[in-house]
Design a protein around this motif. Sequence first.
Motif, PDB file in Angstrom:
ATOM      1  N   ASP A  69       0.796  -1.223   0.000  1.00 27.37           N
ATOM      2  CA  ASP A  69       0.000   0.000   0.000  1.00 27.37           C
ATOM      3  C   ASP A  69       0.830   1.276   0.000  1.00 27.37           C
ATOM      4  OD1 ASP A  69       0.971  -0.239   2.568  1.00 27.37           O
ATOM      5  OD2 ASP A  69      -0.985  -0.608   3.488  1.00 27.37           O
ATOM      6  N   GLU A 133       2.325   7.136   4.565  1.00 27.69           N
ATOM      7  CA  GLU A 133       1.321   6.381   5.298  1.00 27.69           C
ATOM      8  C   GLU A 133       0.636   5.380   4.381  1.00 27.69           C
ATOM      9  OE1 GLU A 133       0.920   6.604   8.532  1.00 27.69           O
ATOM     10  OE2 GLU A 133       2.507   8.123   8.597  1.00 27.69           O
ATOM     11  N   VAL A 135      -1.898   3.538   2.209  1.00 27.92           N
ATOM     12  CA  VAL A 135      -3.091   4.020   1.534  1.00 27.92           C
ATOM     13  C   VAL A 135      -4.177   2.951   1.599  1.00 27.92           C
ATOM     14  CG1 VAL A 135      -4.052   4.745  -0.684  1.00 27.92           C
ATOM     15  CG2 VAL A 135      -1.765   5.473  -0.026  1.00 27.92           C
ATOM     16  N   ARG A 136      -5.377   3.391   1.917  1.00 26.61           N
ATOM     17  CA  ARG A 136      -6.511   2.464   1.865  1.00 26.61           C
ATOM     18  C   ARG A 136      -6.921   2.306   0.408  1.00 26.61           C
ATOM     19  NH1 ARG A 136     -12.167   2.788   5.356  1.00 26.61           N
ATOM     20  NH2 ARG A 136     -13.016   0.778   4.617  1.00 26.61           N
ATOM     21  N   LEU A 137      -6.573   1.182  -0.171  1.00 25.41           N
ATOM     22  CA  LEU A 137      -6.779   0.972  -1.596  1.00 25.41           C
ATOM     23  C   LEU A 137      -8.214   0.554  -1.892  1.00 25.41           C
ATOM     24  CD1 LEU A 137      -3.495  -1.004  -2.301  1.00 25.41           C
ATOM     25  CD2 LEU A 137      -3.931   1.397  -2.846  1.00 25.41           C
ATOM     26  N   TYR A 142      -5.068  -3.628  -6.335  1.00 24.51           N
ATOM     27  CA  TYR A 142      -4.676  -4.729  -5.449  1.00 24.51           C
ATOM     28  C   TYR A 142      -3.236  -5.131  -5.759  1.00 24.51           C
ATOM     29  CZ  TYR A 142      -5.484  -8.944  -2.630  1.00 24.51           C
ATOM     30  OH  TYR A 142      -5.432  -9.906  -1.666  1.00 24.51           O
TER      31      TYR A 142
END
Length: 274
Positions: A69, A133, A135-137, A142
């Motif tokens: 991420d 930081e 990352v919220r993917l 993916y």
Amino acid sequence: MKTALLVILLGCVLPAAEIYGYKCTPTGNVNVTANGRPTYAGQFPHHALLVVQFGEQETRHCSGALVDDRHVVTVAQCVHGSSSVMVHLGADCLLEGDDKFRLVFTALEYTVHEGFNTSTFVNDVAVVRFTDEPVRLPPWVYPARLPEADEDQYVGQQVLSSGYGLMNYATEGAADALQFMRLTVLELEACQEEFSFVTSESGTFCAQEADHEPNCVSDVGSPLVLKEGRLQEYVLLGLASFGQKFACNYGNPGALQEMRVHAAWVKEVLSKVD
């Protein structure tokens, strides 16, 4: 690059601007021919498009693979000596503005393998960090899995390469939309017939279209992957590194950096930001 070996160019362009439900702005690039297939949205969720700046005048495009991420892996020649790198995730089109859900990051830094040789392409590997930081993917982005050092090389198996078929580092001669092709991993001896300097210690292997058809889907750094597990899960086998200048016309093998060999170095770089 003035050398007998040119950057591997394994790619194909279809003239249609609209492919599998998404529409790409035509680039006007009409000189790419090579048996690739159009992807559908999210088919290669690990594929990263890199837009790389060299000074104020030169912009190059290449590819890489998302591995977690915060990081993308690519070949060193893609970013070596650059002044800035933009990382595009979830992109189905070459040109920005076409993808509704494209994520774009300005890379914070890149790390080129200390053993990279610009003449022989030994250790042609780099890691690009695009955020501090995690990352919220989103679901359509993916990471690919890095292989273990003792993992099977998948010789003789059918694998997948994705890319825009860039004929050079600029946009001319590239596909409007992301393409893919099925290739076969070659035995070392077959690879050496094309590139005599490739050895079992060089960290390089070859792949080729099974029927030796023209295969120009990949651009510099394009991921070569094997499907595993669920829909979005792939293992990263290699990164497109170099090839003969006539491979797009005659289907010659292309050479890739072998991720089994380089995975330990990549993981070491990744661990430095934890």
